[in-house]
Enzyme design. Structure first.
Site, PDB file in Angstrom:
ATOM      1  N   CYS A  74      -2.303  -2.578   1.133  1.00  0.00           N
ATOM      2  CA  CYS A  74      -1.343  -3.204   0.221  1.00  0.00           C
ATOM      3  C   CYS A  74      -0.005  -3.368   0.921  1.00  0.00           C
ATOM      4  O   CYS A  74       0.414  -2.509   1.691  1.00  0.00           O
ATOM      5  CB  CYS A  74      -1.157  -2.340  -1.030  1.00  0.00           C
ATOM      6  N   ASP A 124      -3.465  15.843 -16.887  1.00  0.00           N
ATOM      7  CA  ASP A 124      -2.929  17.072 -16.304  1.00  0.00           C
ATOM      8  C   ASP A 124      -2.122  17.869 -17.321  1.00  0.00           C
ATOM      9  O   ASP A 124      -2.226  19.090 -17.385  1.00  0.00           O
ATOM     10  CB  ASP A 124      -2.048  16.751 -15.092  1.00  0.00           C
TER      11      ASP A 124
END
EC number: 4.6.1.17
Length: 154
Positions: A74, A124
């Site tokens: 990218c 998380d």
């Protein structure tokens, strides 16, 4: 031969130097499935690690800005805008990440990285609530991550 493979068979970044700078927008979305009790804890701000959705916005924004560090081919971009929004349902949360940029290449990867990192941050922060008695996550899952819109102004 594919355009991203050089004459030696090695992957390379696509050359976008001859493309025009234009406004590019991408929107990606995804879901995290959670127990109803977890959804209530998020809404009532009773999660031990703090405000789940505010933290996920910051995490997703940071991730979108660091996409080129995470995905090798990218291009590094000077993103002009990242927004992350949520829709809360009875058993899931939908995250939407929109990224804007004026330049030579699209920002769909940045939107995907942003939305997935926002969802991972939710996981998380609520994992202590989501675990069963064996420490497993039988219900929790991230699903249906996709690019829902890509705009290239001409």
């Amino acid at each position: 031969m594919f355009s991203h493979i050089d004459s030696e068979g090695k992957a390379r970044m696509v050359d976008v130097s001859k493309k025009d700078d234009v406004l590019r927008v991408a929107r990606a979305e995804g879901y995290i499935l959670l127990r109803k009790e977890t959804i209530r804890a998020i809404i009532e701000n009773r999660v031990a690690k703090g405000n789940v959705l505010n933290t996920a916005v910051v995490a997703g924004t940071l991730a979108a800005k660091k996409t080129s560090e995470l995905i090798p081919l990218c291009h590094p971009l000077q993103i002009t805008s990242v927004s992350i929004d949520f829709e809360i349902y009875e058993d899931r949360i939908k995250a939407v990440c929109e990224v804007k940029y004026v330049g030579k290449t699209g920002v769909e990867m940045e939107a995907l990285v942003g939305v997935t990192n926002a969802l991972l941050t939710v996981w998380d922060m609520v994992k202590s609530i989501e675990k069963d008695e064996n420490g497993q996550y039988p219900f929790t899952r991230i699903t249906d991550v996709r690019v829902v819109e890509k705009i290239k102004e001409k």
